[in-house]
Design an enzyme around this catalytic site. Structure first.
Site, PDB file in Angstrom:
ATOM      1  N   HIS A  47      -4.379  -9.429  -3.438  1.00 31.09           N
ATOM      2  CA  HIS A  47      -3.452  -8.332  -3.164  1.00 31.09           C
ATOM      3  C   HIS A  47      -3.577  -7.905  -1.704  1.00 31.09           C
ATOM      4  O   HIS A  47      -4.660  -7.915  -1.130  1.00 31.09           O
ATOM      5  CB  HIS A  47      -3.719  -7.134  -4.076  1.00 31.09           C
ATOM      6  CG  HIS A  47      -2.651  -6.094  -3.945  1.00 31.09           C
ATOM      7  ND1 HIS A  47      -2.697  -5.126  -2.978  1.00 31.09           N
ATOM      8  CD2 HIS A  47      -1.482  -5.929  -4.605  1.00 31.09           C
ATOM      9  CE1 HIS A  47      -1.586  -4.392  -3.066  1.00 31.09           C
ATOM     10  NE2 HIS A  47      -0.845  -4.848  -4.044  1.00 31.09           N
ATOM     11  N   GLU A  83       4.836 -10.939  -2.804  1.00 28.99           N
ATOM     12  CA  GLU A  83       4.836  -9.517  -2.468  1.00 28.99           C
ATOM     13  C   GLU A  83       4.815  -9.388  -0.953  1.00 28.99           C
ATOM     14  O   GLU A  83       3.724  -9.384  -0.352  1.00 28.99           O
ATOM     15  CB  GLU A  83       3.595  -8.832  -3.036  1.00 28.99           C
ATOM     16  CG  GLU A  83       3.470  -8.899  -4.539  1.00 28.99           C
ATOM     17  CD  GLU A  83       2.715  -7.700  -5.083  1.00 28.99           C
ATOM     18  OE1 GLU A  83       3.269  -7.008  -5.924  1.00 28.99           O
ATOM     19  OE2 GLU A  83       1.581  -7.439  -4.646  1.00 28.99           O
TER      20      GLU A  83
HETATM   21  P1  PGA Z   1       4.589  -0.766  -5.068  1.00 25.74           P
HETATM   22  O1  PGA Z   1       3.268  -1.673  -5.151  1.00 25.74           O
HETATM   23  O2  PGA Z   1       5.473  -1.172  -6.237  1.00 25.74           O
HETATM   24  O3  PGA Z   1       4.080   0.636  -5.200  1.00 25.74           O
HETATM   25  O4  PGA Z   1       5.228  -1.041  -3.764  1.00 25.74           O
HETATM   26  C1  PGA Z   1       3.410  -3.038  -5.428  1.00 25.74           C
HETATM   27  C2  PGA Z   1       2.077  -3.723  -5.386  1.00 25.74           C
HETATM   28  O5  PGA Z   1       1.183  -3.295  -4.658  1.00 25.74           O
HETATM   29  O6  PGA Z   1       1.896  -4.732  -6.085  1.00 25.74           O
END
Ligand code: PGA
Length: 269
Positions: free
Chosen positions: A101, A173
């Site tokens: 992440h 992401e």
């Molecule tokens: P968010 O976080 O939906 O609050 O932008 C996504 C993530 O960190 O996976």
């Protein structure tokens, strides 16, 4: 249009939120909301902090909601103060583990070389890694997004035989879209997911590319969810803030289930 048969997913990482005593209430509200819809065609997961895993295992046991860890160490045991192994996550009832992440990379110095060892250990222990991939705002500015994604996926999956790759869930992401006010545009997401799919195809063959799930995450909300998950190569949504409220998560779960049904019903070409 091609029929998509990949099992879609809706999941949330709680980050450092939801203490153990808050879990039963969250679970009850979530299960009540999703109980009325048909979610049998999709996989659901929540990733609580380590100290809330036992409460989550109890609250979600026997339900369609699986649980996972937000991180793990690559070794099985040893002198690694403050760390948790894959087997410990399994002991706690986890099916999944989130790896790489953005916040782990940014604040804790994690690298994709570490992540490669973690993917290997997770798979060997029977956990499904949710492998996060994504470029920074700077990578994007200089037009290097696809190169960064290629490097990340190649590094993290180094040494894995093709047959193992569909056991990994990829989560695209974009790092600049996490925790922000807006998700990446559908056009942008479609292009990055297509890049990742093509990369899997080139490296591991069409069958692996067709079977491997690629989720989108980064400022997903019930409002932008339907358009994002309708994209051909987006196989589900990975949600932070909008899913810390169980009603918000339930709404996104319903959107993913609808999209999965629509895609599975498409006529093949
Ligand atoms: P968010 O976080 O939906 O609050 O932008 C996504 C993530 O960190 O996976």
């Amino acid at each position: 249009m091609t029929k998509v048969t990949r099992r879609h997913m809706a999941g949330t990482g709680w980050k450092m939120n939801l203490r153990a005593f808050e879990v039963p209430g969250y679970a009850q509200r979530l299960l009540q909301q999703i109980g009325t819809g048909d979610t049998s065609a999709i996989d659901l997961f929540v990733l609580p902090p380590f100290t809330s895993l036992a409460a989550a295992a109890a609250a979600f046991g026997g339900t369609p909601v699986a649980i996972g860890g937000q991180n793990m160490h690559w070794e099985e045991h040893g002198a690694w103060t403050g760390e948790i192994s894959a087997s410990m996550l399994v002991d706690a009832g986890c099916r999944y583990v989130e790896l790489a992440h953005s916040e782990r990379l940014q604040h804790f110095g994690e690298t994709y070389e570490h992540v490669c060892s973690k993917v290997d250990r997770a798979l060997a222990t029977g956990l499904t890694p949710i492998l996060c991939l994504g470029e920074t705002a700077e990578d994007r500015r200089r037009g290097g997004s696809d190169d960064v994604l290629a490097w990340q996926v190649t590094t993290a999956l180094a040494g894995q035989p093709a047959a193992r790759v569909p056991d990994v869930v990829l989560a695209y992401e974009p790092r600049w879209a996490i925790g922000g006010s807006e998700a990446a545009s559908c056009e942008y997401v479609a292009a990055r997911h297509a890049t990742l799919r093509a990369l899997l195809r080139d490296r591991y063959g069409a069958d692996v590319a067709n079977r491997t799930r690629i989720l989108y995450g980064g400022s997903v909300t019930p409002r932008n969810g339907p358009d994002l998950v309708a994209l051909d190569d987006v196989d589900g949504l990975f949600v932070g803030r909008a899913a810390w409220d169980p009603e918000g998560f339930a709404q996104i779960v319903a959107e993913v289930a609808d999209a999965a049904r629509a895609k599975a019903g498409r006529s093949g070409s």
